[in-house]
Structure formats: C-alpha cells, structure tokens
Write an enzyme that holds these catalytic residues in place. Structure first.
Site, PDB file in Angstrom:
ATOM      1  N   PRO A   2       0.823  -1.206   0.000  1.00 28.49           N
ATOM      2  CA  PRO A   2       0.000   0.000   0.000  1.00 28.49           C
ATOM      3  C   PRO A   2       0.861   1.262   0.000  1.00 28.49           C
ATOM      4  O   PRO A   2       1.887   1.327   0.674  1.00 28.49           O
ATOM      5  CB  PRO A   2      -0.788  -0.093   1.296  1.00 28.49           C
ATOM      6  CG  PRO A   2      -0.687  -1.506   1.731  1.00 28.49           C
ATOM      7  CD  PRO A   2       0.598  -2.019   1.185  1.00 28.49           C
ATOM      8  N   PHE A   3       0.416   2.236  -0.767  1.00 25.20           N
ATOM      9  CA  PHE A   3       1.035   3.563  -0.775  1.00 25.20           C
ATOM     10  C   PHE A   3      -0.079   4.577  -0.593  1.00 25.20           C
ATOM     11  O   PHE A   3      -1.022   4.623  -1.386  1.00 25.20           O
ATOM     12  CB  PHE A   3       1.767   3.822  -2.097  1.00 25.20           C
ATOM     13  CG  PHE A   3       2.321   5.217  -2.199  1.00 25.20           C
ATOM     14  CD1 PHE A   3       3.545   5.524  -1.652  1.00 25.20           C
ATOM     15  CD2 PHE A   3       1.593   6.211  -2.822  1.00 25.20           C
ATOM     16  CE1 PHE A   3       4.052   6.822  -1.735  1.00 25.20           C
ATOM     17  CE2 PHE A   3       2.083   7.505  -2.902  1.00 25.20           C
ATOM     18  CZ  PHE A   3       3.322   7.806  -2.359  1.00 25.20           C
TER      19      PHE A   3
END
Length: 69
Positions: A2-3
């Site tokens: 995840p970013f």
C-alpha cells in the site's frame, strides 16, 4: 504494498501529529484490509496555502476574506 499520499495545507502541523496520522493510517490498513505494516508507505505532503486553491482563489485569500466578514 500500500502507498498512501496525504496532502494537507502547511499551517503548524507538529511532527507528533503527523507521526500519529502515519501510525493510525497504517493501523487502519492493517485492521481493515489485512495489509502488513512493514509494506505500507505513507507520505504526507504539506502545501503552502498560497499554492492550494479552490473556488477560484488561493486558500490564503479565501481565509483572509472570510476573516474580514
């Protein structure tokens, strides 16, 4: 991996507040989506209010006008 990118206006946000946001967003991704914290990246970008606009004006101008009303 995840970013998460978080954009906020620069106006006195403390290091501790930003660390709390990073911690809590990471915890939420882990709890809700089962994303491992060691793979989660959080970026907070602070933008000057002169560089953030809406309704055809900068945030600085909008707030200045609102304060004078």
């Amino acid at each position: 991996m995840p970013f998460v990118s978080i954009l906020i206006t620069r106006e006195g946000n403390s290091v501790e507040q930003k660390a709390q946001v990073i911690r809590e967003v990471t915890e939420t991704l882990e709890r809700v989506l089962n994303k491992p914290p060691h793979l989660t990246h959080i970026v907070i970008e602070e933008i000057d209010t002169d560089n953030w606009g809406y309704a055809g004006q900068t945030t600085t101008d909008f707030r200045r006008r609102a304060a004078n009303e």
